[in-house]
Design a protein around this motif. Structure first.
Motif, PDB file in Angstrom:
ATOM      1  N   THR A   1       0.834  -1.207   0.000  1.00  0.00           N
ATOM      2  CA  THR A   1       0.000   0.000   0.000  1.00  0.00           C
ATOM      3  C   THR A   1       0.868   1.257   0.000  1.00  0.00           C
ATOM      4  O   THR A   1       0.536   2.232  -0.670  1.00  0.00           O
ATOM      5  N   PHE A   2       1.981   1.222   0.709  1.00  0.00           N
ATOM      6  CA  PHE A   2       2.885   2.370   0.714  1.00  0.00           C
ATOM      7  C   PHE A   2       3.422   2.632  -0.685  1.00  0.00           C
ATOM      8  O   PHE A   2       3.460   3.773  -1.146  1.00  0.00           O
ATOM      9  N   LEU A   3       3.845   1.593  -1.375  1.00  0.00           N
ATOM     10  CA  LEU A   3       4.386   1.762  -2.717  1.00  0.00           C
ATOM     11  C   LEU A   3       3.317   2.236  -3.702  1.00  0.00           C
ATOM     12  O   LEU A   3       3.608   2.983  -4.634  1.00  0.00           O
ATOM     13  N   ARG A   4       2.081   1.821  -3.505  1.00  0.00           N
ATOM     14  CA  ARG A   4       1.004   2.269  -4.394  1.00  0.00           C
ATOM     15  C   ARG A   4       0.655   3.743  -4.161  1.00  0.00           C
ATOM     16  O   ARG A   4       0.205   4.419  -5.067  1.00  0.00           O
TER      17      ARG A   4
ATOM     18  N   ALA B   1       3.888   8.866  -8.866  1.00  0.00           N
ATOM     19  CA  ALA B   1       4.539   8.177  -9.988  1.00  0.00           C
ATOM     20  C   ALA B   1       5.896   8.807 -10.264  1.00  0.00           C
ATOM     21  O   ALA B   1       6.058  10.014 -10.299  1.00  0.00           O
ATOM     22  N   GLY B   2       6.893   7.971 -10.460  1.00  0.00           N
ATOM     23  CA  GLY B   2       8.229   8.439 -10.806  1.00  0.00           C
ATOM     24  C   GLY B   2       9.076   8.854  -9.632  1.00  0.00           C
ATOM     25  O   GLY B   2      10.194   9.317  -9.815  1.00  0.00           O
ATOM     26  N   SER B   3       8.593   8.724  -8.408  1.00  0.00           N
ATOM     27  CA  SER B   3       9.379   9.176  -7.264  1.00  0.00           C
ATOM     28  C   SER B   3      10.509   8.214  -6.935  1.00  0.00           C
ATOM     29  O   SER B   3      11.452   8.598  -6.260  1.00  0.00           O
ATOM     30  N   LEU B   4      10.460   6.989  -7.428  1.00  0.00           N
ATOM     31  CA  LEU B   4      11.521   6.029  -7.145  1.00  0.00           C
ATOM     32  C   LEU B   4      12.507   5.884  -8.299  1.00  0.00           C
ATOM     33  O   LEU B   4      13.428   5.097  -8.213  1.00  0.00           O
TER      34      LEU B   4
END
Length: 120
Positions: A81-84, A88-91
């Protein structure tokens, strides 16, 4: 046949009485001194072994193992849930030392291995 059969003692003997697959009771005679026939546990050596090593617990269903699996599952759900929720594009550019060259494994000059299905 010229002689009559003496089936009286056989018919008068105790019956096994174990449940069969079709739900009826077994009609075979019980062994001498036993309550079951030879097919349903009347013979020596039938049944569970002494000490029953087959019943040793493997630990999969202990409360500690169940709690550990629940904890791991909760952590995985939280991280998913944290990754969702991340924008977008922050990693994409997490490494501040990105110079356009492929990343290399630490301590080597070779690029990191990539997993592909080409070898299958």
């Amino acid at each position: 046949m010229s002689h009559t059969r003496n089936t009286g003692p056989m018919r008068a003997s105790a019956r096994c009485g174990a449940r069969t697959r079709n739900g009826e009771t077994c009609r075979a005679p019980a062994l001498r001194g036993k309550t079951r026939c030879r097919m349903h546990g009347g013979t020596a050596g039938s049944g569970a072994p002494v000490g029953n090593g087959n019943a040793v617990k493997h630990g999969y269903f202990t409360s500690e193992a169940i709690d550990e699996r629940k904890f791991v599952r909760a952590i995985l759900i939280q991280s998913e849930t944290f990754l969702r929720e991340l924008p977008a594009g922050s990693l994409t550019n997490c490494n501040p030392d990105v110079s356009g060259t492929p990343e290399s494994a630490p301590g080597t000059d070779s690029p990191l291995p990539r997993l592909t299905n080409a070898g299958k």
